[in-house]
Write a protein that holds these residues in place. Structure first.
Motif, short mmCIF file in Angstrom:
data_model
loop_
_atom_site.label_atom_id
_atom_site.label_comp_id
_atom_site.label_asym_id
_atom_site.label_seq_id
_atom_site.Cartn_x
_atom_site.Cartn_y
_atom_site.Cartn_z
N PRO A 29 26.87 35.33 34.18
CA PRO A 29 26.90 34.22 32.98
C PRO A 29 27.35 32.60 32.56
O PRO A 29 26.86 32.30 31.38
CB PRO A 29 28.08 34.88 32.99
CG PRO A 29 28.63 36.02 34.07
CD PRO A 29 27.75 35.86 34.57
N LYS A 30 27.45 31.79 33.69
CA LYS A 30 26.96 31.10 33.42
C LYS A 30 25.37 30.30 33.38
O LYS A 30 25.86 29.67 32.16
CB LYS A 30 27.65 30.52 35.12
CG LYS A 30 29.53 29.89 35.31
CD LYS A 30 29.27 29.47 36.51
CE LYS A 30 31.26 29.32 36.60
NZ LYS A 30 31.91 28.83 38.06
N LEU A 31 24.93 30.81 33.40
CA LEU A 31 23.06 30.84 33.51
C LEU A 31 23.32 30.93 32.28
O LEU A 31 22.29 30.54 31.39
CB LEU A 31 22.69 31.23 34.94
CG LEU A 31 22.37 30.79 36.38
CD1 LEU A 31 21.43 31.85 36.40
CD2 LEU A 31 21.75 29.82 35.78
N SER A 32 23.52 31.98 31.74
CA SER A 32 23.56 32.87 30.27
C SER A 32 23.66 31.32 29.82
O SER A 32 22.64 30.69 28.66
CB SER A 32 23.98 34.02 30.56
OG SER A 32 23.78 34.42 28.40
N LYS A 33 25.07 31.02 29.51
CA LYS A 33 25.33 29.86 28.98
C LYS A 33 24.99 28.25 28.64
O LYS A 33 24.55 28.08 27.11
CB LYS A 33 26.89 29.89 28.44
CG LYS A 33 27.61 28.73 28.17
CD LYS A 33 29.20 28.59 28.42
CE LYS A 33 29.42 27.82 27.54
NZ LYS A 33 30.79 27.21 27.63
N ALA A 34 24.60 28.16 30.36
CA ALA A 34 23.48 27.25 29.93
C ALA A 34 22.14 27.32 29.78
O ALA A 34 21.78 26.34 29.52
CB ALA A 34 23.52 27.13 31.88
#
Length: 627
Positions: free
Chosen positions: A209-214
């Motif tokens: 999820p963090k990668l998706s937002k980034a």
């Protein structure tokens, strides 16, 4: 080439320019993907099946290695072929024939059918939707940023679907095979794999999820960067004329720095993930190796089983890094798609009515009935209660101070925006009920700031009438006094005359040359209604005087609306319509309005410096009337 027919067949599986039902793409990620995937899903379905079969043949390699080791460990060499020859032949056929054939088929489907044609289909349909947006849509964004999203979103969508197919297959097949084969060797061997898989999934759930937002933020930063760079390049003349190169450096550097920081944040997540995966992999390799040796010592598994466990575990470890890379790439692409959706899935604001008819112009009468219009949510109307009838063949001039609403009225007549209230009729037909294409096909327009297409002179003039012959194009050019300079034009690639390209927005031509090409284009179009927005403002006096005769010919028999400031334009109008604050405040001829002493008289005196110029205007008007 022997493979050419094969390539042609697979390249024809997806037809990017096929007929389709045009619609606004959905605004949800799932809906957006489905919108395009449903048009080609059989190809992706076959890709999945072929990929599954090929992946299974890869797994068979490990089972065959274990089986061969066990056979060679216990078999009598003299009886080897007699007892196991058939088994060896099957292995050879699977590994030497079936596996390469499946790999080749998979590559043909992926490379020839999907990789090139699917993004082209997405870009084509996205472009067709975006290019039909209203003028305000393009006014609110960088052209380069919009173009970047149309191009990049297609590649990202394709990469996402291909990655999902590959990752799904490898994860399902390899992980499932590992569990099955390890369990068959000894159920205790699956314990380290299960623990490793659980920790691996938890790590993915934490970081993905963090990668998706980034990734989404990074994609937006890249689009903004492209927009700023293109804006600087497009307006390079302004940058140089105002000696603002260093200011542009700062403008672009700010975007580069912002983009770099977003990229760094994304890379930090990836590095942290890589370290975590490396630790997990080392733990699986050590624990599985120790357990396998311990089981072999107790006679629970064979040497072949140890080879199977070792090879398959190593394959799982290598694949785990690849899967993590694929997941990272997957969400980077999803972020790009999400970012692009905001532009591509924007609904049209100016659309044709259901069952819109073609406009039929028989006389050319134009009526504005209580026209109301306001831009956005400003609350301040740009036009308020415009009522005006223009008789067939009548020529009117729109006059007024800046911000009076002249350009807005013309834009509404062209239906570049929709009215807030009232209606506009052409020969009794409400322009809101006819197609935009046929409306604008009956209107010719020459603007004050003419920008040409970055194409040839032939393409620019012939744009008005597709299929026009070179003779017709040159005749229009001659009437616009452009034929004198066209033969001498040569571009950087040696193309000359009608073939010469004019550069972006026509920058390779002078302002007067651009305007003459634009006038030639409208002359070729020969529409029954004409809009002039200071059509000769970019021309010097000598050329302007020469073109006036062409403009008289152009206006002959047409209903004309001209945004008028200059004497040469005003003198030839049947009526002048004076606007101020979004309203019509005066209507009459030049002589009537100057005699009335109202707003027009004040504007005229301010522009010309008094009565001498006014007398010249009246004399010019009288001369034109005698003509």
């Amino acid at each position: 080439m022997i493979l050419a027919p094969v390539f042609t067949f697979f390249e024809s599986l997806i037809k990017p320019f096929k007929d389709y039902q045009a619609a606004t793409p959905p605004t949800t990620v799932r809906g957006f993907f489905t919108h395009f995937l449903r048009q080609v899903w059989p190809v992706f379905a076959v890709l999945l099946v072929v990929g599954l079969l090929f992946t299974l043949t890869e797994v068979m390699v490990f089972q065959y290695i274990a089986r061969v080791i066990d056979i060679l460990t216990h078999a009598d060499p003299a009886q080897l072929w007699a007892l196991h020859g058939r088994e060896f032949i099957i292995m050879l056929l699977v590994l030497g024939v079936l596996s390469p054939a499946l790999l080749g088929l998979h590559s043909l489907i992926l490379q020839q059918a999907i990789t090139s044609n699917f993004p082209t289909l997405i870009r084509w349909q996205s472009h067709r939707h975006v290019v039909r947006q209203s003028l305000s849509f393009f006014s609110n964004d960088f052209a380069g940023r919009v173009a970047s999203k149309v191009v990049d979103t297609a590649s990202a969508l394709r990469n996402t679907l291909v990655t999902l197919c590959d990752t799904f297959l490898y994860v399902i097949v390899y992980f499932t095979s590992a569990i099955v084969l390890f369990f068959a060797a000894d159920p205790r061997l699956i314990l380290p794999v299960i623990i490793w898989m659980a920790l691996y999934v938890l790590m993915c759930l934490r970081f993905v999820p963090k990668l998706s937002k980034a990734s989404e933020e990074g994609s937006e930063a890249r689009s903004s960067l492209v927009g700023r760079v293109v804006d600087s390049y497009t307006n390079i003349q302004t940058v140089k004329l105002f000696a603002n190169t260093h200011r542009e450096d700062d403008y672009v550097r700010e975007a580069l720095d912002f983009n770099g920081k977003k990229w760094q944040a994304q890379q930090r997540l990836i590095t942290t993930l890589d370290i975590g995966v490396a630790v997990l992999n080392a733990s699986l390799l050590i624990s599985t190796g120790i357990l396998a040796v311990w089981l072999w010592r107790d006679g629970a598994i064979s040497v072949g089983a140890i080879a199977l466990v070792g090879a398959l575990t190593q394959r799982l470890l290598n694949m785990s890094g690849w899967v993590m890379f694929q997941v990272t790439s997957l969400f980077e692409n999803i972020g790009t798609v999400q970012n692009g959706m905001e532009t591509i899935s924007h609904p049209h604001t100016v659309i044709d009515a259901a069952q819109a008819a073609d406009l039929v112009v028989t006389r050319g009468e134009i009526r504005f009935e209580d026209v109301q219009f306001g831009y956005g949510d400003s609350g301040r109307p740009a036009l308020n209660g415009i009522n005006l009838t223009i008789a067939p063949g009548e020529k009117i001039g729109l006059v007024g101070p800046s911000g009076a609403g002249k350009s807005t009225l013309v834009n509404l007549f062209l239906r570049l925006y929709d009215l807030t209230g009232g209606r506009i009729l052409i020969d009794g037909q409400d322009i809101a009920t006819v197609t935009q294409e046929t409306l604008r096909s009956h209107i010719g327009m020459v603007t004050q700031d003419t920008s040409l297409l970055h194409r040839s002179i032939r393409d620019n003039i012939g744009y008005a009438r597709p299929g026009a012959s070179d003779a017709e194009i040159m005749e229009a050019a001659a009437r616009a006094h452009a034929a004198s300079f066209i033969p001498a034009l040569v571009d950087s690639k040696g193309r000359a005359g009608l073939e010469a390209h004019v550069g972006e927005r026509g920058v390779k031509l002078s302002g007067g040359q651009r305007q003459r090409v634009a006038i030639a284009r409208v002359l070729l179009k020969n529409a029954p209604m004409l809009v002039l927005d200071e059509a000769t403002s970019a021309l010097d006096s000598e050329v302007e005087a020469a073109i006036q005769d062409s403009l008289i010919d152009l206006m002959e028999g047409k209903t004309v609306i001209a945004i008028a400031h200059r004497l040469s334009t005003i003198a030839r109008m049947d009526r002048l319509v004076v606007m101020d604050g979004g309203r019509i405040v005066e209507v009459g001829t030049h002589s009537e309005l100057t005699a009335a002493g109202g707003l027009y008289a004040r504007l005229w005196a301010r522009q010309t410096g008094g009565f001498i110029a006014e007398d010249v205007a009246v004399k010019s008007l009288e001369l034109s009337e005698h003509d």
